[in-house]
Motif scaffolding. Structure first.
Motif, PDB file in Angstrom:
ATOM      1  N   UNK A   1      51.647 -50.299 -96.374  1.00  0.00           N
ATOM      2  CA  UNK A   1      51.684 -51.675 -96.858  1.00  0.00           C
ATOM      3  C   UNK A   1      52.202 -52.632 -95.787  1.00  0.00           C
ATOM      4  N   UNK A   2      53.211 -52.208 -95.037  1.00  0.00           N
ATOM      5  CA  UNK A   2      53.734 -53.044 -93.957  1.00  0.00           C
ATOM      6  C   UNK A   2      52.672 -53.265 -92.875  1.00  0.00           C
ATOM      7  N   UNK A   3      51.972 -52.199 -92.534  1.00  0.00           N
ATOM      8  CA  UNK A   3      50.920 -52.306 -91.517  1.00  0.00           C
ATOM      9  C   UNK A   3      49.823 -53.257 -91.978  1.00  0.00           C
ATOM     10  N   UNK A   4      49.357 -53.073 -93.208  1.00  0.00           N
ATOM     11  CA  UNK A   4      48.241 -53.889 -93.689  1.00  0.00           C
ATOM     12  C   UNK A   4      48.641 -55.348 -93.893  1.00  0.00           C
ATOM     13  N   UNK A   5      49.902 -55.583 -94.236  1.00  0.00           N
ATOM     14  CA  UNK A   5      50.356 -56.954 -94.500  1.00  0.00           C
ATOM     15  C   UNK A   5      50.654 -57.730 -93.225  1.00  0.00           C
ATOM     16  N   UNK A   6      51.122 -57.053 -92.185  1.00  0.00           N
ATOM     17  CA  UNK A   6      51.647 -57.775 -91.021  1.00  0.00           C
ATOM     18  C   UNK A   6      50.931 -57.502 -89.700  1.00  0.00           C
ATOM     19  N   UNK A   7      50.207 -56.407 -89.573  1.00  0.00           N
ATOM     20  CA  UNK A   7      49.700 -56.042 -88.251  1.00  0.00           C
ATOM     21  C   UNK A   7      48.197 -55.801 -88.186  1.00  0.00           C
TER      22      UNK A   7
ATOM     23  N   UNK B   1      45.589 -57.333 -89.517  1.00  0.00           N
ATOM     24  CA  UNK B   1      44.781 -58.533 -89.287  1.00  0.00           C
ATOM     25  C   UNK B   1      44.985 -59.114 -87.893  1.00  0.00           C
ATOM     26  N   UNK B   2      45.995 -58.655 -87.194  1.00  0.00           N
ATOM     27  CA  UNK B   2      46.209 -59.092 -85.809  1.00  0.00           C
ATOM     28  C   UNK B   2      45.381 -58.266 -84.828  1.00  0.00           C
ATOM     29  N   UNK B   3      44.621 -57.315 -85.365  1.00  0.00           N
ATOM     30  CA  UNK B   3      43.789 -56.484 -84.499  1.00  0.00           C
ATOM     31  C   UNK B   3      44.484 -55.255 -83.970  1.00  0.00           C
ATOM     32  N   UNK B   4      45.702 -55.000 -84.440  1.00  0.00           N
ATOM     33  CA  UNK B   4      46.428 -53.822 -83.989  1.00  0.00           C
ATOM     34  C   UNK B   4      45.949 -52.591 -84.759  1.00  0.00           C
ATOM     35  N   UNK B   5      45.748 -51.518 -84.049  1.00  0.00           N
ATOM     36  CA  UNK B   5      45.214 -50.289 -84.633  1.00  0.00           C
ATOM     37  C   UNK B   5      46.323 -49.247 -84.731  1.00  0.00           C
ATOM     38  N   UNK B   6      46.434 -48.646 -85.914  1.00  0.00           N
ATOM     39  CA  UNK B   6      47.375 -47.536 -86.126  1.00  0.00           C
ATOM     40  C   UNK B   6      46.613 -46.371 -86.719  1.00  0.00           C
ATOM     41  N   UNK B   7      46.728 -45.249 -86.075  1.00  0.00           N
ATOM     42  CA  UNK B   7      46.135 -44.021 -86.564  1.00  0.00           C
ATOM     43  C   UNK B   7      47.193 -42.921 -86.594  1.00  0.00           C
TER      44      UNK B   7
END
Length: 367
Positions: free
Chosen positions: A124-130, A132-138
């Protein structure tokens, strides 16, 4: 494309024996620029290993540790695009967020988090804050990336054994006190549920998710401790049902009293069977053991038998796919949501005590 500039956060066993060799195999895909560990000595040791594996002077890797230039200094660097996080389970979620906040793309080792609740919060933190900034987390789940397991999943999706009816996975391991995997402080006295069952067991859960065609819905099982040094638990037995009505037995233990262990996975369909086995052979050039995955497909109607053999190279493939994603080609591998499902399977098996656990509800209720 130019190499992706990357830093490794964590200097433990898996960074040494898995991630560095994978970076070597991928050639110019990545450029390792920096290494972080809590201590200067461990960061230096990984740099020396990298010197041998990557054929670059140890001095070419900038070192960061808590007694000198620390993680904040590393993450402040504008010339580092991404980080590979290979840290103890309890530390990873906060470091994932720290790296994303610093504007870095992230691939973090499995499990996604110590619990389903923490995993949900992290997503949820990733989807809410990062995101949309184009940052990728896998999430680096190498079993999901294994070519052999992916080939097995495709064979089932292609109906080579008809509709899946039931399955059985048995993974039995022997972990002694002299094992290199045991002799790390955060594993010797784990501050997270399940001990090795979470740390290593998510691999087996990921294998099930990769091969079977339908999402799990319900689990009932038991967990136990049979060898005191593997507390809090070392064994789980569970029955799992899927949305398509198929079901199977999941048997996982790290408490086998002797070596070697046993690893088998059979899927039974309306038209045949599919078996997955791992084995090792010596590389004729290096004389080192190389792991392989063999998939055997037998069609009961036609009598046809097919074998697929793939070299085990999951870490290499997951890093290759991460690089492709950074360059605009996302094949959906390594999603945090997939890794969360793997944790839910282990957590449900630990907490079931023979009662049915709704796996979808377990994730939704953690929100």
């Amino acid at each position: 494309m130019p190499p992706i500039s990357v830093a490794i956060l964590g200097a433990g066993i898996f960074a040494r024996i898995a991630h560095l060799p994978a970076l070597r195999k991928l050639g110019d895909t990545y450029e390792l620029k920096a290494i972080y560990s809590r201590s200067q000595s461990s960061a230096s040791e990984l740099a020396k290993t990298a010197e041998d594996i990557l054929a670059r002077p140890a001095s070419s890797f900038d070192l960061y540790h808590d007694a000198g230039q620390n993680l904040d200094a590393l993450l402040a660097r504008t010339d580092i695009q991404a980080v590979i996080i290979v840290l103890p389970i309890n530390q990873q979620p906060s470091i994932v967020l720290k790296a994303l906040e610093a504007g870095k793309h992230v691939i973090s080792e499995k499990p996604i988090a110590p619990t389903v609740k923490e995993g949900v919060k992290l997503i949820k933190m990733y989807e809410a804050h990062y995101k949309d900034k184009g940052l990728i987390w896998r999430v680096a789940e190498n079993f999901e990336a294994e070519p052999g397991l992916r080939a097995a999943g495709k064979a089932i999706a292609d109906q080579k054994i008809g509709k899946v009816c039931f399955w059985n996975m048995q993974v039995l391991n022997n972990v002694e006190t002299d094992s290199m995997w045991y002799n790390t402080p955060w594993r010797t006295v784990p501050e997270y549920q399940g001990g090795f069952l979470l740390d290593g067991g998510v691999h087996s859960a990921a294998a099930l998710r990769t091969v079977l065609p339908s999402k799990f819905t319900e689990l009932a099982g038991f967990a136990s401790l049979n060898r005191e040094h593997l507390a809090p638990h070392d064994t789980i037995h569970a029955i799992i049902r899927s949305e398509d009505g198929s079901h199977g037995i999941f048997e996982l233990s790290f408490g086998l009293p002797s070596s070697p262990g046993h690893d088998s996975f059979r899927v039974v369909g309306t038209d045949g069977t599919l078996d997955i086995n791992r084995y090792h052979e010596k590389d004729p050039e290096t004389q080192k053991d190389q792991a392989f995955i063999k998939v055997t497909i037998k069609n009961a109607k036609t009598g046809q038998k097919e074998e697929i053999v793939e070299r085990s190279c999951g870490v290499e493939r997951e890093l290759e796919n991460f690089a492709a994603h950074l360059n605009g080609h996302d094949d959906g591998l390594g999603t945090p949501q997939g890794a969360l499902q793997d944790v839910s399977v282990i957590q449900a098996a630990l907490d079931s005590h023979g009662r049915g656990v709704d796996l979808q509800h377990l994730i939704l209720s953690a929100d």
